[in-house]
Motif scaffolding. Structure first.
Motif, mmCIF file in Angstrom:
data_model
loop_
_atom_site.group_PDB
_atom_site.id
_atom_site.type_symbol
_atom_site.label_atom_id
_atom_site.label_comp_id
_atom_site.label_asym_id
_atom_site.label_seq_id
_atom_site.Cartn_x
_atom_site.Cartn_y
_atom_site.Cartn_z
ATOM 1 N N ILE A 314 -9.265 -2.027 -5.079
ATOM 2 C CA ILE A 314 -8.169 -2.372 -6.047
ATOM 3 C C ILE A 314 -7.120 -3.278 -4.753
ATOM 4 O O ILE A 314 -7.047 -2.552 -3.733
ATOM 5 N N GLU A 315 -6.440 -4.338 -5.213
ATOM 6 C CA GLU A 315 -5.746 -4.994 -4.410
ATOM 7 C C GLU A 315 -4.475 -3.963 -3.555
ATOM 8 O O GLU A 315 -3.966 -3.691 -4.553
ATOM 9 N N GLU A 316 -4.301 -4.003 -2.336
ATOM 10 C CA GLU A 316 -3.155 -3.074 -2.099
ATOM 11 C C GLU A 316 -1.921 -3.361 -2.484
ATOM 12 O O GLU A 316 -1.107 -2.408 -2.856
ATOM 13 N N ASP A 317 -1.661 -4.605 -2.405
ATOM 14 C CA ASP A 317 0.098 -5.055 -3.014
ATOM 15 C C ASP A 317 0.077 -4.840 -4.431
ATOM 16 O O ASP A 317 1.234 -4.657 -4.679
ATOM 17 N N LEU A 318 -1.026 -4.361 -5.215
ATOM 18 C CA LEU A 318 -0.768 -4.027 -6.528
ATOM 19 C C LEU A 318 -0.085 -2.745 -6.898
ATOM 20 O O LEU A 318 0.323 -2.483 -7.864
ATOM 21 N N TYR A 326 7.750 -3.716 2.430
ATOM 22 C CA TYR A 326 6.389 -3.413 3.318
ATOM 23 C C TYR A 326 6.124 -4.615 4.014
ATOM 24 O O TYR A 326 5.585 -4.679 5.267
ATOM 25 N N GLU A 327 5.852 -5.880 3.228
ATOM 26 C CA GLU A 327 5.592 -7.117 4.128
ATOM 27 C C GLU A 327 6.397 -8.009 4.972
ATOM 28 O O GLU A 327 5.949 -8.685 5.700
ATOM 29 N N ILE A 328 7.505 -7.378 5.107
ATOM 30 C CA ILE A 328 8.372 -8.019 6.295
ATOM 31 C C ILE A 328 8.071 -7.450 7.584
ATOM 32 O O ILE A 328 7.465 -6.485 7.694
ATOM 33 N N PRO A 329 8.521 -8.398 8.639
ATOM 34 C CA PRO A 329 8.190 -7.969 9.937
ATOM 35 C C PRO A 329 8.746 -6.763 10.609
ATOM 36 O O PRO A 329 9.803 -6.064 9.913
ATOM 37 N N ALA A 330 8.032 -5.973 11.347
ATOM 38 C CA ALA A 330 8.521 -4.606 11.760
ATOM 39 C C ALA A 330 9.828 -4.652 12.355
ATOM 40 O O ALA A 330 10.605 -3.804 12.291
ATOM 41 N N SER A 331 10.004 -5.688 13.065
ATOM 42 C CA SER A 331 11.625 -5.745 13.695
ATOM 43 C C SER A 331 12.671 -5.709 12.628
ATOM 44 O O SER A 331 13.685 -5.028 12.664
ATOM 45 N N GLN A 332 12.447 -6.492 11.366
ATOM 46 C CA GLN A 332 13.448 -6.337 10.486
ATOM 47 C C GLN A 332 13.294 -4.919 9.596
ATOM 48 O O GLN A 332 14.297 -4.426 9.171
ATOM 49 N N SER A 459 9.317 5.179 2.333
ATOM 50 C CA SER A 459 9.225 3.908 1.578
ATOM 51 C C SER A 459 9.422 2.803 2.233
ATOM 52 O O SER A 459 8.430 1.522 1.604
ATOM 53 N N ILE A 460 10.438 2.493 3.107
ATOM 54 C CA ILE A 460 10.579 1.088 3.870
ATOM 55 C C ILE A 460 9.050 0.841 4.484
ATOM 56 O O ILE A 460 8.660 -0.142 4.553
ATOM 57 N N TRP A 461 8.446 1.898 5.438
ATOM 58 C CA TRP A 461 7.458 1.553 6.243
ATOM 59 C C TRP A 461 6.125 1.477 5.510
ATOM 60 O O TRP A 461 5.084 0.945 5.792
ATOM 61 N N THR A 462 6.021 2.303 4.415
ATOM 62 C CA THR A 462 4.515 2.168 3.582
ATOM 63 C C THR A 462 4.943 1.464 2.333
ATOM 64 O O THR A 462 3.460 1.039 1.770
ATOM 65 N N GLY A 463 5.841 1.237 1.879
ATOM 66 C CA GLY A 463 6.079 0.300 0.602
ATOM 67 C C GLY A 463 5.774 1.106 -0.541
ATOM 68 O O GLY A 463 5.511 0.546 -1.813
ATOM 69 N N LYS A 464 5.536 2.444 -0.514
ATOM 70 C CA LYS A 464 5.305 3.494 -1.774
ATOM 71 C C LYS A 464 6.436 4.483 -2.072
ATOM 72 O O LYS A 464 7.380 4.327 -1.189
ATOM 73 N N CYS A 465 6.121 4.613 -3.349
ATOM 74 C CA CYS A 465 7.300 5.912 -3.667
ATOM 75 C C CYS A 465 7.006 7.156 -2.959
ATOM 76 O O CYS A 465 5.875 7.302 -2.425
#
Length: 525
Positions: A314-318, A326-332, A459-465
């Protein structure tokens, strides 16, 4: 009924549908093994000829890269590919014709084939015909979008679907393909335009008005939704099926609306891949229950995690609610994380801990912070400058109070004086924050802030709830995310673990100021 109970039943129903979809069909593993024997391919040699789409993290740049030999091995053991580009390039590696790829691979194993009047599918038809290579796909797509912007002709030209299919399949050069698209661009553009109009209608039907849905829509920024929406409405964009599926997961419309959108985009109905069955189940589940978006997202993430363990692709971003963050650069992400912490400390100081007078209710702020403030800030040149300037620089304890640092404000965290949440809000607070409602004691409110901030960082660093059962698995997941971007954050992770474990209580050495000091100590590996 508890969310986990619902998730288990949800998973069971999805597995039933997945197994039912494959009944009376030759297993994909058998098909693959026979073809590899026929062409004398090893796992390694075949892997070099099969491609999947990836986006460069933080840049939104799409590329098509070969799969790995290990991936081929999982397919031979019973797993199945998850995306069209894999089936198409696999068929090309086996020298299969357009009709064979369409009917033997796509319709059999995904539940839908190519439809030539959909501009994206026309691109795949041209690829199968050998008019360009897979690494040229994005450039050809950009050229097609330019053609779709060309002025309309006085008399529009239409063509029967079967005739267009034959003409596309018989094109012998890329220029000839471009000429076909140009000649019948109104056919393609009208389909895209009808889809754009339908998109607005669905948003209004599901939410009443467009603005109410913007938090959900911004979450698919990684798929260029914001930039493309005006082009979609004008019929000047290539709408991909993957983009539409991400939209449906984010917006969670009814099944009727999903099928309407697919039809308007001139795409086949929902197929039999894990992701598409999940989407259909979400729509059904939402129609049959009063579950809100957050609980459904928790179920999506729990179910996809279990399906992956069982070998499904299953595609990760789905399956990440906060994928655009999650997709933005680590510095941001690092800088925004620090800005949120400082804002919380500032609120504590300004309110003098009198939060009980303001109906201090945090759970509803998570989406606002991530969908609204983070997505707005990530495009700010000032925000990017500060993110680059301060990350990786040693900060002494208490650096968050420095007047020399140009901190960004986080408007979503502003506390409205006199605001009183209703009882329903307070019930949800306990569901999502997993802590008791704050009493009138100041430490309860401080702990609420600490818990909110710690779970928000997850949530910021994993993109998940964030979900209640935070343990070793979730800790390693966070550690892996930091290490993936070359950061050593062991001290920070230790504090977060203490704050998020079950039964956590107030500990001064784990409060927000200490979390910020730990952020200042994050180092490159």
């Amino acid at each position: 009924m508890k969310t986990q109970d619902n998730a288990d039943r949800f998973l069971e129903e999805i597995e039933k549908r997945l197994s039912g979809a494959q009944e009376n069909k030759p297993p994909f593993s058998r098909f693959l093994e026979e073809k590899m024997d026929q062409f004398d391919y090893s796992n390694t040699s075949l892997a070099k000829k099969v491609f999947h789409r990836v986006e460069k993290k933080g840049e939104g740049v799409a590329r098509y890269v070969p799969v790995t030999r290990q991936t081929i091995g999982t397919w031979l053991k019973g797993s199945m590919p998850s995306s069209r580009e894999i089936y198409i390039t696999l068929g090309m590696a086996f020298g299969m014709s357009l009709e064979e790829i369409n009917y033997i691979l796509l319709e059999r194993y995904m539940g839908y084939g190519l439809y030539c009047k959909n501009i994206e599918d026309a691109l795949w038809i041209a690829l199968i015909g050998g008019l360009f290579s897979i690494d040229e796909m994005e450039n050809v797509k950009a050229e097609i979008e330019e053609i779709l912007t060309e002025p309309m002709e006085p008399e529009r030209r239409s063509l029967a679907t079967t005739d267009l299919w034959v003409m596309l399949s018989e094109a012998r050069s890329l220029d000839q393909f471009y000429d076909l698209v140009r000649t019948y661009r109104e056919e393609f553009r009208d389909g895209a335009k009808r889809f754009g109009q339908c998109l607005e209608e669905v948003i209004e039907e599901e939410y009443g008005y467009y603005e109410k849905a913007t938090w959900f829509l911004r979450d698919i920024g990684c798929l260029h939704y914001e930039a493309q929406f005006s082009k979609v409405k004008a019929g000047k964009a290539v709408v991909t099926r993957e983009w539409l599926l991400r939209f449906c997961i984010a917006l969670q419309p009814s099944l009727e609306s999903i099928q309407k959108l697919l039809a308007k985009a001139q795409m086949e109905p929902l197929g039999i891949t894990p992701a598409e069955i999940i989407i259909g189940m979400i729509a059904k589940y939402k129609a049959d229950s009063v579950a809100d978006s957050q609980k459904i997202w928790m179920m999506i993430e729990s179910v996809t995690k279990e399906l992956k363990k069982k070998g499904y692709e299953i595609e990760e971003d789905l399956c990440r609610k906060y994928d655009s963050v999650y997709e933005i650069p680590a510095s941001q992400k690092w800088w925004f994380s620090a800005c949120v912490g400082r804002q919380l400390l500032k609120n504590q100081k300004e309110k003098d801990l009198g939060y009980d007078k303001n109906g201090y209710c945090r759970y509803i702020m998570v989406d606002r912070v991530l969908f609204d403030d983070m997505n707005r800030n990530k495009k700010s040149s000032n925000f990017k400058k500060n993110a680059a300037a301060y990350m990786g620089v040693f900060h002494a304890p208490g650096w968050m109070n420095s007047d020399e640092i140009e901190w960004q404000e986080v408007p979503s965290l502003s506390i409205e004086r006199g605001f009183q949440p209703d009882m329903f809000d307070l019930e949800k607070f306990e569901d999502y924050c997993y802590v008791r409602r704050p009493s009138r004691f100041s430490k309860d409110f401080i702990m609420n802030d600490i818990y909110f901030y710690s779970s928000l960082l997850y949530s910021i660093w994993t993109g998940k709830c964030f979900q209640k059962d935070f343990g070793d698995t979730e800790m390693e997941e966070l550690r892996a995310e930091f290490r993936q971007v070359g950061l050593d954050a062991d001290v920070l992770l230790s504090i977060l673990c203490k704050n998020l474990q079950e039964g956590a209580t107030y500990q001064q050495e784990c409060d927000i100021s200490h979390i910020l000091d730990a952020f200042g100590a994050v180092r490159s590996i």
